[in-house]
Design an enzyme around this catalytic site. Structure first.
Site: not given
Lengths: 279, 279
Positions: B148, B224, B257
């Site tokens: 991320s 996600d 995620h």
């Protein structure tokens, strides 16, 4: 019965779920996790129970146990219950080793614990029935393992009902509550001063009293700070030796009591269970 | 320089350590973790840097990343820094996406951030020098990855200094801070309103401006929740396509995620890096 989904995440091709239900045994809401590998529609998979140690919830092994790769590879469902009832109405103790987070997988008979601290019946009956209903498990193919207090839980639950489990293992288990301070405090508190009543909660005593498993696997770290005073692995080795109970007890050089140790040998344990569950 | 050991645990035959040192770049104590696999005395091992995402410390990947089995297998050292300076004297923001836990791997030029928020120089220079001194690493064989915000960090650090890294990958990276709300907030806050100054902190812009890597690997979950608004993986795919930058960008069906996703593909990434680091 019924249960509610707390979370579901795709992982290693399968589903890691966390679930909550109202337990009639403990009188509280209970949370547990289940990993279900990818599988053919309608298939029923073998199930491995994992009982956690002091202070833990379902979350410790679910996050740190590194079991999913092996469970996905072998097609094994992995169930991780909590270690005690929770909630404001549940009695507790100041110590980390008694009360909440420390159910010791017994049915308490002493007050004020007897109402809620029924982790033995919760695991053996209530959660088993729920898991059998809600997940694609083949209850003819069950294995059980656990860590520390949960290793004690796994060994004693299996020794009392060997026909239910095809495979039994433990990571750094408390092998004899009759012979360590943790066991002394917990069993005095939960089941009272009569030590004869403790024998069904003591793996070594159960073996001495004639209980048998086809075999069992134990991994124990030599750098585990609890080894000498609390875990006392040699008592299990001696009880098995004396009784002719087959056992593979491995002292792992330099490993401690943490999930860094457990995760190292988790794939080994899952494979060991899978071999017996799928035989 | 010097550093202090917070903890060391044997795991997968090697040592998982957590360390603390006084950083001159951030003006604070910084904590990081390093896994060193078992190795021959005197050997120097390749090193894989892992940069974490928003809200994380070194601990998230250290506990949940499931990298040790693969790093032990391939003989790769794994370093996980923190994501920002910490401490009461460090300025902060109410949001989870700016200030502490959200350093974005930039050197801030705006006040009050410029004094402490120097995560770019911290990772690129100070921590690299410390790791090179204190651990058995072969600094000629470095790879970098991250998740991320840390995927953004890994891509941009590597694109600015491609000769330093033989291998680059990312899990669900922020591919273009110029084109998402997280990036807009962070870069406006840390480096100011002049968007031209953001281009060195934007993987897509760096590629547009001519930076090249031998190749790169990205895994991104299709479930996600941040994909559409923040991560926008297609922008990286388009920038690579247009620039002729080789890239393997894999959309992973049904993954989110979380570390349940990261851990699923971690062994793949470690193997991918190891292949290039040991070539």
């Amino acid at each position: 019965m019924g249960m509610e989904t707390v979370s579901r995440n795709k992982s290693f091709g399968g589903t890691q779920g966390v679930y909550r239900h109202q337990s009639s045994e403990t009188g509280t809401e209970m949370t547990f996790s289940v990993f279900v590998p990818e599988h053919a529609p309608g298939a029923k998979l073998p199930v491995l129970w994992y009982l956690s140690g002091l202070t833990c919830t379902h979350a410790n092994v679910t996050e740190k146990g590194e079991f999913r790769a092996a469970c996905a590879e072998h097609g094994v469902i992995f169930v991780a219950p909590d270690t005690s009832p929770r909630g404001e109405e549940v009695p507790d103790d100041e110590g980390y080793d008694f009360g909440k987070g420390a159910g010791f997988y017994v049915d308490a008979t002493e007050e004020p614990w007897a109402t809620n601290f029924r982790m033995r019946s919760y695991i053996e009956k209530e959660l088993s029935a729920l898991v059998a209903t809600e997940f694609p498990v083949d209850m003819e193919r069950q294995g059980i393992t656990g860590h520390s207090m949960g290793g004690h839980g796994a060994l004693t639950i299996a020794l009392r009902d060997p026909r239910r489990f095809r495979s039994v293992s433990a990571f750094s288990p408390i092998v004899s509550p009759l012979n360590c301070p943790w066991g002394d405090k917990a069993l005095t508190g939960y089941v009272g001063a009569d030590r004869a009543a403790w024998r069904e909660y003591d793996a070594c005593a159960l073996i001495e009293d004639g209980a048998r498993l086809p075999d069992l696997l134990v991994d124990q770290g030599t750098a585990d700070g609890f080894l000498e005073e609390q875990l006392r692995t040699h008592l299990l080795a001696e009880a098995c030796e004396k009784a002719g109970q087959p056992a593979t007890i491995r002292m792992q050089e330099g490993y401690d009591h943490s999930y860094y140790f457990i995760s190292t040998f988790m794939a080994d344990h899952v494979a060991w269970h899978a071999e017996r569950l799928k035989a």
